[in-house]
Enzyme design. Sequence first.
Site, PDB file in Angstrom:
ATOM      1  N   HIS A 215      19.550   7.058  14.739  1.00 60.88           N
ATOM      2  CA  HIS A 215      19.394   5.668  15.197  1.00 60.88           C
ATOM      3  C   HIS A 215      18.021   5.413  15.817  1.00 60.88           C
ATOM      4  O   HIS A 215      17.781   4.324  16.332  1.00 60.88           O
ATOM      5  CB  HIS A 215      20.483   5.303  16.205  1.00 60.88           C
ATOM      6  CG  HIS A 215      21.882   5.425  15.676  1.00 60.88           C
ATOM      7  ND1 HIS A 215      22.288   4.824  14.494  1.00 60.88           N
ATOM      8  CD2 HIS A 215      22.974   6.079  16.154  1.00 60.88           C
ATOM      9  CE1 HIS A 215      23.567   5.121  14.283  1.00 60.88           C
ATOM     10  NE2 HIS A 215      24.004   5.880  15.267  1.00 60.88           N
TER      11      HIS A 215
HETATM   12 ZN   LIG Z   1      27.746   8.768  14.653  1.00 64.94          ZN
END
Ligand SMILES: [Zn+2]
Length: 300
Positions: free
Chosen positions: A118
């Site tokens: 992320h």
């Molecule tokens: Zn995850």
Amino acid sequence: MPLRLFYSDLYTIPLPPGHKFPMPKYRALREALSGDPRFEFQPSPLASADEIELAHDPSYVRRFLEGQLTVAEIRRIGFPWSEALVQRTLASAGGTLAATRRAWEFGCSGALAGGTHHAFYAEGSGFCVFNDIAIGILALREAGKIQRAAVVDLDVHQGDGTAAIFNDDPDVFTFSMHGERNFPLRKQRSRRDVPLADGVGDDEYLRILERELPAVFAFEPEAIFYQAGVDVLRTDRLGRLALTHAGVRARDAMVLQACFDRRIPVVITIGGGYSDPIEPTVEGHASTFRTAAAILSNHP
Ligand SMILES: [Zn+2]
């Protein structure tokens, strides 16, 4: 030859009371694998700022290292800033980088952390500060070892940071199979995204993966980075899918066997896992490396 895995005591840091991140899983994973002669453990080196800047904005890197991120930036990452967080982050990226170099030479290696997918070029998100997989790919390319790489991201959350970093890069095939309704709510565009409905179980999952994987290999990558998140387990607090441990083993075997059969170097990172209690998550991560060792032993 034993499968070399990189680990650091720095992965585990103190968090404020009530924080949801399962920090003890790193040490528990190391303990679950230790004593198995199929593995050898090496300490993760700390990544340097220069290495991290292969994939990240130098200003973001410097501000994180110096504790100068804004409150909003820190909140988006989800960990309070501390010197221990800096050390953890450098060891995590460094572990994946060391595993990358090892895999390039010997075909396979792994880090008992990483898969911080992320993290974007200039900001962190969702417990991810720097994108270790992007750093690994760009380090191999910088060293002139590869041109083309693929990311097989089977964490239940989309590899949004990885997708964004390589959005304009024709030589990196980003593959993400993830829960459609799960974090991040605003998805990025991977080269190939496979969104899954809530509640998907072993049979359906494996059928879809078997159908989708050939596209990764048709790209002819010279190295593969496997984000083997086990938040697909039905015990996971965040996952919304319903895989069993047998399903995860079959998933890992499908990916790793395909890499080994084609003699494509593969780097394994653990990705997410949030079962509560944490034991099924630890068992899931451990089984990924055991699966790799078992297949490797049939591949002299
Ligand atoms: Zn995850």
